[in-house]
Design a protein around this motif. Structure first.
Motif, PDB file in Angstrom:
ATOM      1  N   TRP A 121      27.186  20.674   2.638  1.00  0.00           N
ATOM      2  CA  TRP A 121      28.020  21.679   1.968  1.00  0.00           C
ATOM      3  C   TRP A 121      29.378  21.849   2.649  1.00  0.00           C
ATOM      4  O   TRP A 121      30.424  21.747   2.017  1.00  0.00           O
ATOM      5  N   THR A 124      32.525  19.213   2.457  1.00  0.00           N
ATOM      6  CA  THR A 124      33.261  19.047   1.202  1.00  0.00           C
ATOM      7  C   THR A 124      33.695  20.366   0.583  1.00  0.00           C
ATOM      8  O   THR A 124      34.658  20.396  -0.188  1.00  0.00           O
ATOM      9  N   ALA A 125      33.021  21.473   0.919  1.00  0.00           N
ATOM     10  CA  ALA A 125      33.324  22.746   0.256  1.00  0.00           C
ATOM     11  C   ALA A 125      34.427  23.535   0.944  1.00  0.00           C
ATOM     12  O   ALA A 125      35.095  24.351   0.299  1.00  0.00           O
ATOM     13  N   ASP A 127      37.961  24.430   2.744  1.00  0.00           N
ATOM     14  CA  ASP A 127      39.365  24.043   2.685  1.00  0.00           C
ATOM     15  C   ASP A 127      40.094  24.505   3.932  1.00  0.00           C
ATOM     16  O   ASP A 127      39.588  25.328   4.708  1.00  0.00           O
ATOM     17  N   ARG A 187      34.228  32.014   3.769  1.00  0.00           N
ATOM     18  CA  ARG A 187      33.448  31.195   2.844  1.00  0.00           C
ATOM     19  C   ARG A 187      31.968  31.150   3.208  1.00  0.00           C
ATOM     20  O   ARG A 187      31.140  30.928   2.340  1.00  0.00           O
ATOM     21  N   ARG A 214      32.204  34.752  -3.595  1.00  0.00           N
ATOM     22  CA  ARG A 214      32.563  33.414  -3.107  1.00  0.00           C
ATOM     23  C   ARG A 214      31.964  33.117  -1.738  1.00  0.00           C
ATOM     24  O   ARG A 214      31.944  31.954  -1.295  1.00  0.00           O
ATOM     25  N   VAL A 262      24.441  26.857  -5.459  1.00  0.00           N
ATOM     26  CA  VAL A 262      25.216  25.989  -4.567  1.00  0.00           C
ATOM     27  C   VAL A 262      24.945  24.507  -4.814  1.00  0.00           C
ATOM     28  O   VAL A 262      25.585  23.655  -4.195  1.00  0.00           O
ATOM     29  N   HIS A 263      24.020  24.168  -5.703  1.00  0.00           N
ATOM     30  CA  HIS A 263      23.630  22.768  -5.883  1.00  0.00           C
ATOM     31  C   HIS A 263      24.802  21.872  -6.255  1.00  0.00           C
ATOM     32  O   HIS A 263      24.902  20.737  -5.776  1.00  0.00           O
ATOM     33  N   SER A 264      25.677  22.360  -7.101  1.00  0.00           N
ATOM     34  CA  SER A 264      26.782  21.514  -7.568  1.00  0.00           C
ATOM     35  C   SER A 264      27.774  21.193  -6.465  1.00  0.00           C
ATOM     36  O   SER A 264      28.567  20.247  -6.593  1.00  0.00           O
ATOM     37  N   ALA A 265      27.737  21.960  -5.364  1.00  0.00           N
ATOM     38  CA  ALA A 265      28.672  21.740  -4.253  1.00  0.00           C
ATOM     39  C   ALA A 265      28.090  20.844  -3.175  1.00  0.00           C
ATOM     40  O   ALA A 265      28.771  20.547  -2.185  1.00  0.00           O
ATOM     41  N   ARG A 267      26.463  17.487  -1.264  1.00  0.00           N
ATOM     42  CA  ARG A 267      26.506  16.032  -1.177  1.00  0.00           C
ATOM     43  C   ARG A 267      25.412  15.583  -0.214  1.00  0.00           C
ATOM     44  O   ARG A 267      25.028  16.328   0.684  1.00  0.00           O
TER      45      ARG A 267
END
Length: 428
Positions: A121, A124-125, A127, A187, A214, A262-265, A267
């Motif tokens: 997570w 890639t999540a 920033d 985050r 968020r 959170v699954h879509s975020a 890898r």
């Protein structure tokens, strides 16, 4: 009395005037071979729990009967194991309060699970400029991964901030401080559900309405899992981790709960055989959970042992186990408090209400924690000493930690208190 494979119902009848602590230990010790054959008093269940005979037999049977790999073959031995592992996944989901089976990922342990959050997570999540709120006195497994994540992202030009929050005198995370440090850049908020040194139970319920949607919430349930009822949905967790070896099961197995939101975020953090992903002309395309995070051959006997262990825990009833540990903790506090030169670390001994979850840490003037632990072991009391995997200088002193479980009795606590009192009096 039930057999080691089939523990009896240990719950006292509703009209039984005895507390769980009076009833349980005498009935259950025989189900744990290491305890049944030992004269020592085991008081280190926060480090690892003893293993019931049923769990030991499960591990043995995997290696001795129909050994195969799961999800790799179509012959009966392999397909049976595949079905058994999915059954353990379903049972685990129910045990921790997950809404969906695909929110349960099997890992190599709680440490591996927390690192999976950072790698699958965080990489890639997050920033540039994002923040992680964390407890500096938490177990290293819930501190080091965030530092490594920060250092790794910095190598690629993304700077994230690690923001520590305070701990109250009773050992709980200071939710007022947490709320004050939440910002538009926060985050991830990570917290230990039950602290491994302080024995304090943490919840974010009182600041729930102040945590923006968020913010991803991560709970380290390594100590609470198998010691008291845990409901990850009620906690509002996005991630939660569990250590099987602290839940009557075998080392080398952990559980990572990943809420569907959170699954879509996510890898893959350990891609390989079995990973649900595709190689396309454009690169790597992640697939579905939980296969997305379960690359490679799983620890099959460990996962099967976890399923058996959950059955044993359920036979005792988690609410009964929690009440038992509370009674033991209060008995321990009351016994140790008058001892001259004994000082409690933050935790239930400092709490305003009568609470306890089976973990208590202390020091005694005139002797190091390591030496006290050595002397106690000479008298048959097995306790943990040191800074207990708290990283860096966050823990300012070493201590003796006592931790209990369902097989610990009031008699164990009383004999332990008597021995500590005698040693303290000799030192003074």
């Amino acid at each position: 009395m039930g057999s080691a494979l089939h523990p009896p119902d240990h719950r006292a009848p509703a009209d039984d005037p005895r507390t769980p602590s009076d009833v349980l230990p005498a009935q259950v010790r025989a189900a744990f071979p290491a305890l049944a054959e030992s004269t020592e008093t085991y008081l280190d269940s926060a480090a690892t729990t003893q293993k019931p005979g049923a769990v030991i037999e499960t591990v043995r049977d995997y290696h001795a009967v129909a050994t195969a790999n799961a999800a790799r073959g179509t012959y009966p031995w392999a397909t049976a194991l595949t079905q058994q592992i999915e059954a353990v996944r379903r049972r685990t989901a129910r045990f921790v309060g997950a809404a969906h089976d695909d929110e349960i990922v099997f890992t190599a342990g709680a440490t591996a699970a927390l690192n999976a959050v950072a790698l699958s997570w965080g990489l890639t999540a997050l920033d540039d400029g994002d923040e992680i709120l964390y407890g500096p006195t938490d177990h290293a497994a819930n501190v080091h991964p965030w530092y490594l994540l920060r250092d790794t992202l910095a190598r690629f030009g993304r700077r994230i901030e690690l923001v520590p929050y305070r701990v109250l005198p009773d050992g709980r995370a200071d939710t007022t401080d947490i709320a004050g440090k939440l910002s538009r850049r926060t985050r991830l908020l990570t917290v230990t559900h039950l602290h491994h040194v302080f024995g304090a139970l943490n919840s974010l319920a009182d600041i729930e309405d102040r945590i923006p949607g968020r913010v991803v919430r991560c709970y380290d349930c390594s100590q609470s899992g198998g010691h008291l009822p845990v409901d990850v949905t009620a906690l509002g967790a996005d991630f939660a981790v569990f250590a099987a070896h602290k839940m009557f099961a075998a080392p080398g197995t952990g559980v990572l709960y990943c809420r569907r939101r959170v699954h879509s975020a996510l890898r893959p953090f350990l891609p390989g055989g079995g990973t649900d992903a595709d190689l396309t002309a454009d690169g790597f395309e992640a697939g579905r959970m939980p296969g997305l995070l379960e690359g490679g051959t799983p620890n099959i006997p460990g996962i099967l042992a976890l399923g058996t262990a959950l059955g044993v825990l359920e036979s005792f009833d988690m609410a009964t186990i929690a009440a038992h540990n509370r009674a033991l903790t209060l008995r321990l506090i009351d016994g140790l408090r008058p001892i001259p030169g004994l000082r409690f670390l933050p935790g239930p001994a400092q709490a305003a209400d009568s609470t306890g979850h089976g973990i208590l840490s202390f020091t005694v003037d005139g002797i190091t924690a390591a030496d006290l632990g050595f002397v106690l072991a000479e008298y048959g009391f097995l306790v943990r000493t040191g800074t207990h995997c708290v990283p860096g200088t966050a823990m300012d002193r070493e201590s003796v930690r006592v931790s209990t479980h369902v097989y610990t009795g009031l008699d164990d606590i009383d004999r332990f208190v008597d021995r500590v009192r005698t040693l303290a009096e000799e030192l003074s």
